[in-house]
Structure formats: structure tokens, C-alpha cells
Design an enzyme around this catalytic site. Structure first.
Site, PDB file in Angstrom:
ATOM      1  CG  ASP A  67      -0.304  -0.469   2.491  1.00 35.84           C
ATOM      2  OD1 ASP A  67       0.906  -0.264   2.653  1.00 35.84           O
ATOM      3  OD2 ASP A  67      -1.006  -1.050   3.342  1.00 35.84           O
ATOM      4  CG  ASN A 136      -9.305  -2.792  12.618  1.00 33.06           C
ATOM      5  OD1 ASN A 136      -8.218  -3.170  12.176  1.00 33.06           O
ATOM      6  ND2 ASN A 136      -9.966  -1.769  12.095  1.00 33.06           N
ATOM      7  CG  HIS A 138      -6.196  -2.907   9.423  1.00 34.02           C
ATOM      8  ND1 HIS A 138      -6.308  -2.056  10.503  1.00 34.02           N
ATOM      9  CD2 HIS A 138      -4.932  -2.712   8.948  1.00 34.02           C
ATOM     10  CE1 HIS A 138      -5.178  -1.395  10.671  1.00 34.02           C
ATOM     11  NE2 HIS A 138      -4.316  -1.778   9.737  1.00 34.02           N
ATOM     12  CD  GLU A 143      -9.215   0.124   8.414  1.00 30.15           C
ATOM     13  OE1 GLU A 143      -9.468  -0.626   9.373  1.00 30.15           O
ATOM     14  OE2 GLU A 143      -8.284   0.939   8.436  1.00 30.15           O
TER      15      GLU A 143
END
Length: 249
Positions: A67, A136, A138, A143
């Protein structure tokens, strides 16, 4: 899924670097999928040491990063281009033309996403993809609730992710609100996946990834369905796991 638990972060970094070295020894023109964030930094340091000690040769290796922030110049010290140069690329013999990181400054961002997936395909696919994991669960910037089918795309960053990354910027306002990320569909096509996690704050995400229902609510849970995944943890990140499910190394 193979789970290894290491005594500490240094041992985890060493183990991860050894796996990368083995991959390159096996196939000199390996395609590596690389990640940013604090977790893989130790692994990159070990890889640089291995290169300096002539244990590893990156001259035929190609790399693809997961990314990059959108609209953050690559010269900015918080861009992932800068991060990779600063932690790995400037210190090894990888060829510049073999380094691939999404271009967050591209004029046609949608086309950049399509072309990035095409480049990976043309290279023959990623041999081993390095992943970190968020609190979380991800992976990349994927997400909770994002489709498992998603290929490389532009994502609006969750507030929790921006807050987690704010420590690298002068203020929360400076954290970019969008990024280009390989989608879970792109990540899942990798031949092998190596997930790294350290610290008690990752223990719940790791538990849900390994034992939980496979659901977009827990993005990393899709790894349960992949044929070749190795999870490398420190003791704190493994604290909620059943000891019979992992090997201490």
C-alpha cells in the site's frame, strides 16, 4: 496454517528474515510482497545484515508493496516509498526497476490500481507476502467489512487507523485520509503468506483470525482458507491461543 511463537521481537524478526532468505535461496528471482509499519522493521534490519554478510542476493528479486498513502509525495518521510528506502532498499542490491510500490500521486488513480494488479500478474504472482495486522484485524489497509473479492483499490482510512498512524506524523490532521492498497483478493492470490504480530494489543486480533468465523468483519480471518500461511508471533501476541496449536521456536 502454521503458527510459530518466538521468545521476543528480535527472535521473531530473525525467524521471518530466515524464511525470506530461504525463499530467495530456493528461487533467486522471487517475487516478494512487502509491508510497512513497525512490525517488519526488525525483519528488514536482519535482511540487511544477511546481505552485508553475503548470505543473500537481491539482484534478481522483484518486490511489490501492499500500500501507499494517496497524495503524499514519495519524498515525504512518512510515505511508504521513503519507509522502504530507509529500512531496506537503500542497503541491499535490489534493482530500482524491480521495486514496485503503488503510486499515490498518480493522476488516474483508478488506472493505477488496475495496472498494479496487472504488474503482479505479469511478474508471475507473489511468492511470499509479508503482512502485519491491525488491532481490528485489518491487513494492508483493508478495514472490517471490506469484500474478500476486492483487488487493488483506493480506500478511505478508518478513524481508528488514522489515529494508530498519527504517531508517525506531527498531528492527526496531517495523516492522509486515503490510500491505495492491495485488496484482500489480491493478497489471497499470493502463493505463501507470512503474517507477523507482536504485543498484547494484537492478541485479540490474532485469536479472531485463527479461531473466529471467517467474515469480512475480521479481514485477516480469510487466511484460514489459504493453502500456505505461516503466522509468527511473540509470546504476548500469542497469549490467547491454545498452546497445542503453535510451535515455540
Amino acid at each position: 496454517m502454521k503458527i510459530l511463537v518466538c521468545e521476543n521481537y528480535d527472535k521473531l524478526s530473525e525467524k521471518a528474515a530466515q524464511i525470506i532468505m530461504s525463499q530467495i535461496t530456493l528461487k533467486s528471482n522471487s517475487i516478494l510482497g512487502l509491508a510497512t509499519g513497525s512490525t517488519p522493521i526488525g525483519m528488514y534490519k536482519k535482511l540487511v545484515e544477511m546481505y552485508e554478510n553475503k548470505m543473500i542476493d537481491f539482484s534478481d528479486v522483484k518486490t511489490f508493496n501492499l500500500d501507499e498513502y494517496q497524495n503524499l509525495p514519495i519524498s515525504n518521510d512518512q510515505s511508504y516509498h521513503y519507509f522502504m528506502d530507509d529500512n531496506l532498499f537503500n542497503y541491499i542490491n535490489v534493482k530500482r526497476e524491480n521495486i514496485h510500490i503503488p503510486n499515490g500521486m498518480a493522476n488516474d488513480i483508478e488506472n493505477e490500481c488496475i495496472e498494479y494488479d496487472n504488474l503482479i500478474k505479469e511478474a508471475g504472482g507473489i511468492d511470499i507476502q509479508v503482512l502485519g495486522i491491525g488491532n481490528n484485524a485489518h491487513i494492508g489497509f483493508n478495514e472490517p467489512t471490506v469484500s474478500f473479492e476486492k483487488k487493488t483499490y483506493v480506500v478511505e482510512l478508518e478513524e481508528s487507523t488514522k489515529i494508530a498512524n498519527a504517531r508517525f506524523f506531527n498531528s492527526l490532521d496531517e495523516v492522509p485520509s486515503k490510500a491505495i492498497t492491495m485488496g484482500i483478493g489480491s493478497i489471497f492470490e499470493s502463493k505463501k503468506i507470512m503474517l507477523l504480530a507482536t504485543g498484547e494489543n494484537k492478541a485479540k486480533a490474532i485469536y479472531d483470525t485463527i479461531y473466529g468465523k471467517v467474515t469480512p468483519e475480521v479481514p485477516a480471518s480469510i487466511l484460514q482458507f489459504h493453502d500456505d500461511v505461516i503466522v509468527i508471533l511473540d509470546k504476548k501476541a500469542a497469549s490467547l491461543l491454545n498452546p497445542k496449536d503453535y510451535k515455540v521456536v
